[in-house]
Motif scaffolding. Sequence first.
Motif, PDB file in Angstrom:
ATOM      1  N   UNK A  36      -7.266  10.303  -1.690  1.00 31.81           N
ATOM      2  CA  UNK A  36      -7.456   9.769  -0.343  1.00 31.81           C
ATOM      3  C   UNK A  36      -7.665   8.260  -0.336  1.00 31.81           C
ATOM      4  N   UNK A  37      -8.211   7.703  -1.404  1.00 30.35           N
ATOM      5  CA  UNK A  37      -8.401   6.253  -1.445  1.00 30.35           C
ATOM      6  C   UNK A  37      -7.066   5.533  -1.605  1.00 30.35           C
ATOM      7  N   UNK A  38      -6.129   6.136  -2.334  1.00 34.07           N
ATOM      8  CA  UNK A  38      -4.796   5.557  -2.438  1.00 34.07           C
ATOM      9  C   UNK A  38      -4.044   5.693  -1.117  1.00 34.07           C
ATOM     10  N   UNK A  39      -4.192   6.836  -0.465  1.00 36.16           N
ATOM     11  CA  UNK A  39      -3.536   7.027   0.828  1.00 36.16           C
ATOM     12  C   UNK A  39      -4.031   5.978   1.822  1.00 36.16           C
ATOM     13  N   UNK A  40      -5.344   5.774   1.862  1.00 37.03           N
ATOM     14  CA  UNK A  40      -5.902   4.773   2.772  1.00 37.03           C
ATOM     15  C   UNK A  40      -5.378   3.378   2.448  1.00 37.03           C
ATOM     16  N   UNK A  41      -5.329   3.032   1.163  1.00 40.41           N
ATOM     17  CA  UNK A  41      -4.840   1.703   0.771  1.00 40.41           C
ATOM     18  C   UNK A  41      -3.360   1.537   1.096  1.00 40.41           C
ATOM     19  N   UNK A  42      -2.603   2.609   0.993  1.00 38.52           N
ATOM     20  CA  UNK A  42      -1.171   2.541   1.296  1.00 38.52           C
ATOM     21  C   UNK A  42      -0.914   2.230   2.759  1.00 38.52           C
ATOM     22  N   UNK A  43      -1.869   2.548   3.615  1.00 40.20           N
ATOM     23  CA  UNK A  43      -1.704   2.318   5.050  1.00 40.20           C
ATOM     24  C   UNK A  43      -2.395   1.032   5.501  1.00 40.20           C
ATOM     25  N   UNK A  44      -2.541   0.101   4.569  1.00 39.67           N
ATOM     26  CA  UNK A  44      -3.042  -1.228   4.898  1.00 39.67           C
ATOM     27  C   UNK A  44      -1.958  -2.087   5.517  1.00 39.67           C
ATOM     28  N   UNK A  45      -2.136  -3.399   5.527  1.00 37.35           N
ATOM     29  CA  UNK A  45      -1.194  -4.291   6.209  1.00 37.35           C
ATOM     30  C   UNK A  45       0.238  -4.196   5.718  1.00 37.35           C
ATOM     31  N   UNK A  46       0.429  -3.993   4.409  1.00 33.01           N
ATOM     32  CA  UNK A  46       1.803  -3.933   3.893  1.00 33.01           C
ATOM     33  C   UNK A  46       2.514  -2.683   4.395  1.00 33.01           C
ATOM     34  N   UNK A  47       1.843  -1.533   4.318  1.00 32.58           N
ATOM     35  CA  UNK A  47       2.439  -0.317   4.828  1.00 32.58           C
ATOM     36  C   UNK A  47       2.691  -0.383   6.319  1.00 32.58           C
TER      37      UNK A  47
END
Length: 232
Positions: A138-149
């Motif tokens: 879940x921490x990777x999923x959250x990071x993936x949906x940051x500004x770049x995603x």
Amino acid sequence: MTHHRPPTPADPADHPGHPARTDPAALRGPLTARLDAPARAWLDRALDEAAGPPGTHGPLSVWEPRLAEAGRRCGTEHADAARVLILHAARADTAALDRVYRQGTADERRAVLHALPHLVPGPDALHLVQDALRTNDTRLVAAALGPYGARHLDPHDWRHAVLKCLFTGVPVDEITDLGRRAHGDTELARMLGAYADERTAAGRPVPGDLHRVLALTVPPPADGTGIDGKET
């Protein structure tokens, strides 16, 4: 030994910026203010190495092993920011970011995702975001949906990522630009409604965040007053 100074109520750096959403130039000061002297010295050396002429440790650039050390040296709560600063100082290109992501731990992968908006202007690293979204971390999923995603995911992949947050328990507050991207998205509204119906039919609770996102998909009235008086 972990080197970090615990925050105090008077500490102006109690709330350092999010490493993906804060310019690295503004990230370093609040971070170093929270580190003790040995950790600050280590970070300064690591950043100097990263900013210097390219070097190698076998197949690795000289700064890459420092990413693995960041948690031990700076404390786990500061490691993301330290790693992002190192990647930025190294001016890591897409090939280096891909290598660190593929060979690194989950913590190092998350730092790469946080660093993407600072280092990759186009969609060349989108495959790393897509890989993170396929995981159950879940921490990777959250990071993936940051500004770049938020900037580069196409509508189909982005909608499915929002649904993944709902069924894995990632708070939708982690999704950068959620309001902008969800606004008026009737297909996302349809998918959310179908998911809610499935949960209800199975006798399972509907995540509260689902209703928040669903409200965002509805365009405001023509008078611009918002949706039923709620902010969007």
